[in-house]
Design an enzyme around this catalytic site. Structure first.
Site, mmCIF file in Angstrom:
data_model
loop_
_atom_site.group_PDB
_atom_site.id
_atom_site.type_symbol
_atom_site.label_atom_id
_atom_site.label_comp_id
_atom_site.label_asym_id
_atom_site.label_seq_id
_atom_site.Cartn_x
_atom_site.Cartn_y
_atom_site.Cartn_z
ATOM 1 N N LYS A 144 0.863 -1.181 0.000
ATOM 2 C CA LYS A 144 0.000 0.000 0.000
ATOM 3 C C LYS A 144 0.900 1.232 0.000
ATOM 4 O O LYS A 144 1.431 1.635 1.029
ATOM 5 C CB LYS A 144 -0.913 0.030 1.242
ATOM 6 C CG LYS A 144 -2.029 1.059 1.086
ATOM 7 C CD LYS A 144 -2.378 1.806 2.353
ATOM 8 C CE LYS A 144 -1.460 2.923 2.705
ATOM 9 N NZ LYS A 144 -1.388 4.068 1.761
ATOM 10 N N GLU B 109 10.269 1.232 10.062
ATOM 11 C CA GLU B 109 11.247 2.275 9.713
ATOM 12 C C GLU B 109 10.537 3.603 9.911
ATOM 13 O O GLU B 109 9.697 3.984 9.104
ATOM 14 C CB GLU B 109 11.696 2.115 8.257
ATOM 15 C CG GLU B 109 12.437 0.827 7.964
ATOM 16 C CD GLU B 109 13.845 0.813 8.524
ATOM 17 O OE1 GLU B 109 14.341 1.870 8.955
ATOM 18 O OE2 GLU B 109 14.447 -0.269 8.537
ATOM 19 N N LEU B 110 10.858 4.302 11.001
ATOM 20 C CA LEU B 110 10.042 5.446 11.417
ATOM 21 C C LEU B 110 10.811 6.768 11.283
ATOM 22 O O LEU B 110 11.791 6.863 10.569
ATOM 23 C CB LEU B 110 9.545 5.203 12.833
ATOM 24 C CG LEU B 110 8.827 3.845 13.025
ATOM 25 C CD1 LEU B 110 8.411 3.643 14.471
ATOM 26 C CD2 LEU B 110 7.627 3.705 12.094
ATOM 27 N N CYS C 163 14.091 10.904 5.936
ATOM 28 C CA CYS C 163 14.101 10.524 7.354
ATOM 29 C C CYS C 163 15.492 10.671 7.943
ATOM 30 O O CYS C 163 15.651 10.868 9.136
ATOM 31 C CB CYS C 163 13.614 9.093 7.514
ATOM 32 S SG CYS C 163 14.524 7.936 6.477
ATOM 33 N N GLU D 42 10.620 16.566 13.374
ATOM 34 C CA GLU D 42 11.200 16.489 12.030
ATOM 35 C C GLU D 42 10.803 17.741 11.248
ATOM 36 O O GLU D 42 9.611 18.056 11.156
ATOM 37 C CB GLU D 42 10.636 15.288 11.279
ATOM 38 C CG GLU D 42 11.224 13.968 11.665
ATOM 39 C CD GLU D 42 10.711 12.864 10.746
ATOM 40 O OE1 GLU D 42 9.518 12.567 10.799
ATOM 41 O OE2 GLU D 42 11.519 12.300 10.003
HETATM 42 P P1 NAP Z 1 2.924 8.685 7.256
HETATM 43 O O1 NAP Z 1 1.934 9.771 7.317
HETATM 44 O O2 NAP Z 1 3.223 7.930 8.495
HETATM 45 O O3 NAP Z 1 2.408 7.699 6.105
HETATM 46 C C1 NAP Z 1 3.154 6.553 5.743
HETATM 47 C C2 NAP Z 1 2.221 5.532 5.134
HETATM 48 O O4 NAP Z 1 1.292 5.112 6.133
HETATM 49 C C3 NAP Z 1 1.392 6.048 3.959
HETATM 50 O O5 NAP Z 1 1.241 5.007 3.031
HETATM 51 C C4 NAP Z 1 0.075 6.384 4.622
HETATM 52 O O6 NAP Z 1 -1.024 6.343 3.755
HETATM 53 C C5 NAP Z 1 -0.020 5.268 5.637
HETATM 54 N N1 NAP Z 1 -0.928 5.554 6.741
HETATM 55 C C6 NAP Z 1 -1.276 6.740 7.275
HETATM 56 N N2 NAP Z 1 -2.131 6.555 8.304
HETATM 57 C C7 NAP Z 1 -2.332 5.220 8.408
HETATM 58 C C8 NAP Z 1 -3.106 4.395 9.269
HETATM 59 N N3 NAP Z 1 -3.859 4.913 10.248
HETATM 60 N N4 NAP Z 1 -3.075 3.068 9.097
HETATM 61 C C9 NAP Z 1 -2.324 2.535 8.113
HETATM 62 N N5 NAP Z 1 -1.555 3.246 7.275
HETATM 63 C C10 NAP Z 1 -1.561 4.577 7.422
HETATM 64 O O7 NAP Z 1 4.340 9.183 6.716
HETATM 65 P P2 NAP Z 1 4.652 10.060 5.446
HETATM 66 O O8 NAP Z 1 4.236 11.464 5.723
HETATM 67 O O9 NAP Z 1 4.121 9.394 4.235
HETATM 68 O O10 NAP Z 1 6.228 9.957 5.372
HETATM 69 C C11 NAP Z 1 7.085 10.757 6.121
HETATM 70 C C12 NAP Z 1 7.546 10.023 7.363
HETATM 71 O O11 NAP Z 1 8.174 8.792 6.995
HETATM 72 C C13 NAP Z 1 8.593 10.797 8.124
HETATM 73 O O12 NAP Z 1 8.324 10.685 9.493
HETATM 74 C C14 NAP Z 1 9.891 10.078 7.764
HETATM 75 O O13 NAP Z 1 10.921 10.223 8.698
HETATM 76 C C15 NAP Z 1 9.415 8.678 7.663
HETATM 77 N N6 NAP Z 1 10.340 7.876 6.869
HETATM 78 C C16 NAP Z 1 11.124 6.964 7.508
HETATM 79 C C17 NAP Z 1 12.043 6.229 6.781
HETATM 80 C C18 NAP Z 1 12.921 5.213 7.459
HETATM 81 O O14 NAP Z 1 13.518 4.417 6.741
HETATM 82 N N7 NAP Z 1 13.045 5.210 8.776
HETATM 83 C C19 NAP Z 1 12.150 6.414 5.404
HETATM 84 C C20 NAP Z 1 11.326 7.351 4.782
HETATM 85 C C21 NAP Z 1 10.416 8.078 5.529
HETATM 86 P P3 NAP Z 1 -1.632 7.716 3.145
HETATM 87 O O15 NAP Z 1 -0.608 8.230 2.230
HETATM 88 O O16 NAP Z 1 -2.854 7.265 2.444
HETATM 89 O O17 NAP Z 1 -1.899 8.613 4.300
#
Ligand code: NAP
Length: 488
Positions: A185, A261-262, A295, A392
Site C-alpha cells: 500500500k 522504519e520510522l 528521514c 522532524e
Molecule cells: P505517514 O503519514 O506515516 O504515512 C506513511 C504511510 O502510512 C502512507 O502510506 C500512509 O497512507 C499510511 N498511513 C497513514 N495513516 C495510516 C493508518 N492509520 N493506518 C495505516 N496506514 C496509514 O508518513 P509520510 O508522511 O508518508 O512519510 C514521512 C515520514 O516517513 C517521516 O516521518 C519520515 O521520517 C518517515 N520515513 C522513515 C524512513 C525510514 O527508513 N526510517 C524512510 C522514509 C520516511 P496515506 O498516504 O494514504 O496517508
C-alpha cells in the site's frame, strides 16, 4: 481511466486500476484518489480508492500465489529479481521523471533514488541464493539441532511518499528473495511509481499474485482488515513514528511480526578540527537531498565554536545559491514540498525558532505563487527548546547551534525520542569513532553525509524503528527460523 487535467503528461498507463493477482481491476466502489503535481498543483491522474473488500481480494491473491512462490527454487527467484534490477536500470529516466512529477523532487535526486531502488533487487538477487540454515550438535551431545529458514508468510508493506520507488523495493526485493508474497500500500500522494513498478515486476517474470498493489484513502480500516486476516504474518512499515505506533497496536491484536522504519531527528556534529570542505559537502548532502524530505535528513547542526562562523558563512553561501524550481526541470536543485500542509509546518517551526532567539540568514519566507515551495533557509542560534530541535522539519531548513565540548554536544544530540541517523565531522578518527559509539542512533555518517546503502543495515533505535532493511539483515525480516531436534 482518467488521465488527469488533460494539459500535463499522459500518466493513465500507471492509473489503470488496483494491481491484484496480476491483473488491473477497478475497486469495489469505483472511487478515485487525485494525484497532484506539487510543482504545478495540476492533477496528474486519478488512482482507485480501495475498500476493505478490495484489500481482502489482494490478500486472497497473495495467499493463492504463496505456495508456488515459496517452492520456486532460490536460483529462479534470484534470476527474476535480477531481471527487475536490469529493467529498472533500463527505464531509469522514465521512472525518475515519474517520481519527479508526483513527488516534486529534483530530477537529479529522482535519478539517485531509482539507482538506489534498483540496487535492492540486485542485492537481494544475490541474497536469495545465500539463505542458509544451521546444523549443530546439541551441547548435551544427545541430538542434533537443525535450523531451517522459511518464508514468514504473506507480508503487508506500507510505504511513505518521500521515496516512492526505493521504500517499496527495499521491502519487496527481500520479501520475494525470502519466498514471501506481498500486498503493497503506497502513500496516496505518490502511487503512480508503485503502479509503474508493478508492470515492470510482471515483465521481469514475477508470477501473478506475488506482488499486489492497492491504493486507498482510508488506510486505517483497510490496513486493519489485512492485519486482522490470519493469513497475514508480517507488517513492514516505513513512515512517521505516530502512524507506526498506531500500526504496532493494530498488529499486536494478531501478534504479527513488525519491521518499522520510522521518523528521525538526525544531529550533525562538526568539530573544530573538521575539514571544512568535507563538512560543508556532507551537510549539504545530509540536509538537501530530496529538499530535506528524508528521514535521515540533518535536522540539527551543532558546530563547535572555533569553526562556527566560517562554517555558517559557507553554508549560507551554498544554500542561497541553490536553484529552486519544478522537480522535472533538469536545472532544479531544490524542488517543492509534498503538500501545502508541509509548507505550513515548516513555516511554523521557523517562526517558533525565531521567537526563541534564532536568526534567519537566508530564506525563511514563502514567496507565494504556484507550487508548494519553501526556500532553502539557514537559521542560527537555534535554542535547545525550539520545536525544530525536537520535531522532524522535513524541508530545506538548516538549523545551526554552537557548542563547546564533546560531552555537551553528545548530550544535546541524544536529547530526542528519535534515533535514526547522525553525522560526525572530525579529522580525529579516534574521536569520530568514540562519538559514534556514544550517539544513540542506528546509523552514523562519519565524515560523510550519506548513509543509505542496500548492502548495509538501515534502521533506527529508540522511537525511530524496529528491525533493519538492507544488508544481510533485510531478508531475515521475512524469514522464520524452524528448529528441528533430531536424534540419529
Ligand atoms: P505517514 O503519514 O506515516 O504515512 C506513511 C504511510 O502510512 C502512507 O502510506 C500512509 O497512507 C499510511 N498511513 C497513514 N495513516 C495510516 C493508518 N492509520 N493506518 C495505516 N496506514 C496509514 O508518513 P509520510 O508522511 O508518508 O512519510 C514521512 C515520514 O516517513 C517521516 O516521518 C519520515 O521520517 C518517515 N520515513 C522513515 C524512513 C525510514 O527508513 N526510517 C524512510 C522514509 C520516511 P496515506 O498516504 O494514504 O496517508
Amino acid at each position: 481511466m482518467d488521465a488527469g487535467s488533460g494539459s500535463g503528461p499522459d500518466l493513465s498507463a500507471h492509473a489503470r486500476g488496483l494491481f491484484i493477482g496480476g491483473a488491473w481491476r477497478d475497486g469495489e466502489t469505483g472511487g478515485r484518489i487525485a494525484v497532484v503535481d506539487p510543482s504545478t498543483e495540476a492533477v496528474l491522474a486519478h488512482v482507485p480508492d480501495a475498500t476493505v473488500a478490495d484489500a481482502v481480494a489482494a490478500v486472497d491473491a497473495a495467499a493463492a500465489a504463496a505456495p508456488a512462490w515459496a517452492a520456486t527454487p532460490p536460483r529462479r527467484r534470484s534470476e527474476i529479481l535480477r531481471r527487475c534490477f536490469e529493467l529498472m536500470v533500463e527505464r531509469a529516466d522514465a521512472l525518475a521523471t515519474l517520481i519527479s512529477l508526483e513527488n516534486g523532487k529534483a530530477l537529479r535526486d529522482a535519478r539517485g533514488e531509482v539507482a538506489y531502488a534498483a540496487e535492492f533487487f540486485r542485492w537481494n538477487a544475490e541474497e536469495a541464493v545465500r539463505i542458509s540454515g544451521d546444523f549443530a550438535v546439541a551441547p548435551a551431545g544427545t541430538n542434533r539441532i537443525v535450523v531451517d529458514y522459511q518464508p514468514i508468510g504473506i507480508a503487508v508493506l506500507i510505504t511513505p511518499w518521500n521515496f516512492p520507488a526505493a521504500m517499496a523495493t527495499r521491502k519487496i526485493a527481500p520479501a520475494l528473495a525470502a519466498g514471501c508474497t506481498v500486498v503493497l500500500k503506497p502513500a496516496s500522494e505518490t502511487p503512480l511509481t508503485a503502479y509503474a513498478l508493478a508492470d515492470l515486476y510482471a515483465e521481469a517474470g514475477v508470477p501473478a499474485g506475488v506482488v499486489n498493489v492497492i491504493t486507498t484513502s482510508t488506510p486505517g480500516p483497510v490496513t486493519a482488515a489485512m492485519l486482522g486476516d490470519p493469513r497475514v504474518r508480517k507488517l513492514s512499515f516505513t513512515g512517521s513514528t505516530g502512524v507506526g505506533r498506531i500500526l504496532l497496536a493494530e498488529a499486536a491484536k494478531s501478534v504479527i511480526s513488525c519491521s518499522m522504519e520510522l521518523g528521525g531527528n538526525a544531529p550533525v556534529i562538526v568539530f573544530d578540527d573538521a575539514d571544512l570542505d568535507v563538512a560543508i559537502e556532507g551537510v549539504m548532502l545530509a540536509k538537501m537531498r530530496n529538499a530535506g524530505e528524508a528521514c535521515t535528513a540533518a535536522n540539527r547542526i551543532y558546530v563547535q565554536s572555533g569553526i562556527h562562523d566560517a562554517f555558517v558563512a559557507r553554508l549560507t553561501e551554498r544554500m542561497t545559491a541553490l536553484k529552486v524550481g519544478p522537480g522535472v526541470d533538469p536545472s532544479t536543485e531544490c524542488g517543492p514540498m509534498i503538500t501545502p500542509a508541509a509548507v505550513a509546518k515548516i513555516g511554523r517551526l521557523v517562526e517558533d525558532a525565531k521567537q526563541r532567539g534564532g536568526t534567519v540568514l537566508c530564506g525563511g519566507t514563502v514567496a507565494g505563487g504556484t507550487g508548494y515551495f519553501y526556500p532553502p533557509t539557514v537559521i542560527t542560534d537555534v535554542a535547545p527548546d525550539a520545536a525544530m530541535a525536537h520535531e522532524e522539519i522535513f524541508g530545506p531548513v538548516a538549523p545551526v547551534s554552537r557548542f563547546d565540548t564533546e560531552d555537551e554536544v553528545v548530550a544535546r544530540a541524544n536529547d530526542t525520542e528519535y534515533g535514526l541517523a547522525a553525522y560526525v565531522f572530525t579529522r580525529d578518527i579516534g574521536r569520530g569513532l568514540r562519538v559514534s559509539s556514544r550517539l544513540e542512533a542506528g546509523m552514523i555518517g562519519l565524515n560523510r553525509g550519506l548513509v543509505s546503502d542496500p548492502a548495509a543495515p538501515f534502521g533506527g533505535v529508540k522511537q525511530s524503528g524496529l528491525g533493519r532493511e538492507g544488508g544481510h539483515h533485510g531478508v531475515l525480516e521475512f524469514l522464520e527460523p524452524k528448529y528441528v531436534a533430531v536424534t540419529f
